[in-house]
Write an enzyme that holds these catalytic residues in place. Structure first.
Site, PDB file in Angstrom:
ATOM      1  N   LYS A  87       0.850  -1.185   0.000  1.00 29.28           N
ATOM      2  CA  LYS A  87       0.000   0.000   0.000  1.00 29.28           C
ATOM      3  C   LYS A  87       0.891   1.242   0.000  1.00 29.28           C
ATOM      4  CE  LYS A  87      -4.367   1.222   2.255  1.00 29.28           C
ATOM      5  NZ  LYS A  87      -5.145   1.091   3.499  1.00 29.28           N
TER       6      LYS A  87
HETATM    7  O1  G3P Z   1      -7.919   1.926   5.170  1.00 26.32           O
HETATM    8  C1  G3P Z   1      -8.167   3.191   4.658  1.00 26.32           C
HETATM    9  C2  G3P Z   1      -9.530   3.772   4.931  1.00 26.32           C
HETATM   10  O2  G3P Z   1     -10.508   2.800   4.706  1.00 26.32           O
HETATM   11  C3  G3P Z   1      -9.675   4.532   6.208  1.00 26.32           C
HETATM   12  O3  G3P Z   1     -10.988   4.772   6.591  1.00 26.32           O
HETATM   13  O4  G3P Z   1     -12.697   5.436   8.258  1.00 26.32           O
HETATM   14  O5  G3P Z   1     -10.281   6.056   8.646  1.00 26.32           O
HETATM   15  O6  G3P Z   1     -11.601   7.178   6.874  1.00 26.32           O
HETATM   16  P1  G3P Z   1     -11.395   5.917   7.641  1.00 26.32           P
END
Ligand code: G3P
Length: 217
Positions: A87
């Site tokens: 990633k």
């Molecule tokens: O893994 C990346 C992403 O899905 C993060 O989500 O909820 O922290 O905006 P969030």
């Protein structure tokens, strides 16, 4: 649409895997920290533990922000397990690192994508996955699903092979909207997946079926 779970919580990963619908896992440094996983050694062994639970791709994020560092960390992560996907952040060196790994046939996931232009660059760099963060756009009164639609249109225009991995999914309606628009993959927390099960008429109907069955016994 593939279902990935967005967590580093092994219990949540097992629960989704046991449901039989899990296609992979995404993690990030914040999700690792949330589970109390710190230090390189612990983080690396946690990635291995995740790979042993699921059959599909497991995204592991580099911490370096320079090309050399990203390549070094990415190679270490890729060597951990064949399911690992590197990633990489959507920055200039992240795009270069993506091209480097794509040319070597190593799977990549370009993360922190918030615009169609960034998604075009990720596809041009040969990313396996591009991760638009839909919930974070909604958080700032922007249109997360609108971005997903635009990326879908652009990728279809040119037949880009990069899979759109809808990320920052917060709830069940996000999952359904992703399916409606045509995300290749969605990654969300366990509750966003389990929420798909729920309907009051299912519960009422089942209760009645069981009560009627028991009348005759
Ligand atoms: O893994 C990346 C992403 O899905 C993060 O989500 O909820 O922290 O905006 P969030």
């Amino acid at each position: 649409m593939k279902f990935f779970i967005d967590t580093a919580n092994l219990e949540h990963i097992k629960e989704a895997q046991d449901l039989g619908i899990l296609d992979g896992v995404t993690t990030n440094p914040s999700l690792m920290a949330k589970e109390g996983i710190t230090g390189k050694e612990n983080i690396m062994s946690h990635y291995k533990a995740i790979c042993e639970i699921v059959d599909g791709d497991v995204s592991a994020e580099v911490i370096a922000t320079d090309l050399e560092g990203m390549i070094r960390e990415g190679e270490e992560l890729a060597a951990l397990h064949e399911q690992i996907v590197i990633k990489l952040p959507m920055i200039k060196d992240g795009v270069k690192a993506c091209t480097y790994f794509s040319n070597k046939g190593v799977k990549t996931n370009v993360t922190l994508v918030f615009s169609p232009g960034q998604a075009i660059l990720a596809a041009k760099a040969g990313a396996t996955y591009v991760s638009p963060f839909l919930g974070r756009l909604d958080d700032i009164s922007s249109d997360g699903m609108g971005l997903l639609s635009e990326i879908r249109l652009i990728y279809d225009n040119y037949g880009f092979n990069t899979q759109i991995l809808a990320a920052s999914i917060r709830h069940t309606m996000h999952v359904i909207d992703c399916a409606r628009i045509g995300a290749d993959v969605m990654t969300g927390p366990l509750h966003s997946i389990l929420g798909l099960l729920k309907h009051p008429l299912t519960d009422i109907g089942l209760e009645k079926f069981l009560a009627d069955h028991n009348k005759g016994n």
